[in-house]
Design a protein around this motif. Structure first.
Motif, short mmCIF file in Angstrom:
data_model
loop_
_atom_site.label_atom_id
_atom_site.label_comp_id
_atom_site.label_asym_id
_atom_site.label_seq_id
_atom_site.Cartn_x
_atom_site.Cartn_y
_atom_site.Cartn_z
N GLN A 198 10.08 63.82 -11.23
CA GLN A 198 8.67 63.43 -11.25
C GLN A 198 7.75 64.63 -11.16
O GLN A 198 6.59 64.55 -11.53
N ARG A 199 8.24 65.75 -10.69
CA ARG A 199 7.41 66.93 -10.54
C ARG A 199 7.14 67.56 -11.92
O ARG A 199 8.07 67.87 -12.65
N ALA A 200 5.89 67.71 -12.24
CA ALA A 200 5.53 68.30 -13.54
C ALA A 200 5.55 69.82 -13.42
O ALA A 200 5.09 70.38 -12.44
N GLU A 201 6.08 70.44 -14.43
CA GLU A 201 6.09 71.89 -14.47
C GLU A 201 4.69 72.37 -14.86
O GLU A 201 4.11 71.86 -15.83
N PRO A 202 4.14 73.35 -14.15
CA PRO A 202 2.81 73.86 -14.53
C PRO A 202 2.89 74.61 -15.85
O PRO A 202 3.88 75.28 -16.14
N LYS A 203 1.84 74.45 -16.65
CA LYS A 203 1.78 75.18 -17.91
C LYS A 203 1.50 76.64 -17.63
O LYS A 203 0.65 76.96 -16.80
N PRO A 204 2.20 77.54 -18.29
CA PRO A 204 1.88 78.95 -18.10
C PRO A 204 0.51 79.25 -18.69
O PRO A 204 0.17 78.79 -19.78
N LYS A 205 -0.30 79.96 -17.93
CA LYS A 205 -1.65 80.29 -18.40
C LYS A 205 -1.56 81.44 -19.40
O LYS A 205 -0.78 82.38 -19.24
N LYS A 206 -2.38 81.35 -20.43
CA LYS A 206 -2.45 82.42 -21.43
C LYS A 206 -3.26 83.57 -20.86
O LYS A 206 -4.22 83.36 -20.14
N HIS A 207 -2.87 84.77 -21.23
CA HIS A 207 -3.64 85.95 -20.85
C HIS A 207 -4.94 85.96 -21.65
O HIS A 207 -4.98 85.49 -22.79
#
Length: 57
Positions: free
Chosen positions: A8-17
């Motif tokens: 159920q835990r969503a993986e955080p999206k990696p932020k773009k530089h």
């Protein structure tokens, strides 16, 4: 931790530089000033003040 809890835990999206955003968004290659929204990772143009005609003396 149970398997169900980890599913159920969503993986955080990696932020773009910032440099990647600038080089690849719809404003890439265009001049001007932009505001980067860190929550969305998108740039928006800074509103330009309307020019008012000045009176000549």
């Amino acid at each position: 931790m149970s398997k169900k809890a980890t599913e159920q835990r969503a993986e955080p999206k990696p932020k773009k530089h910032v440099s990647e955003v600038i080089a690849t968004d719809e404003f890439a290659g265009k001049g001007g000033s932009y505001i980067l929204d860190p929550a969305t990772g998108k740039r928006t143009p800074v509103p330009q003040p309307e020019e008012t005609p000045t009176e000549k003396e």
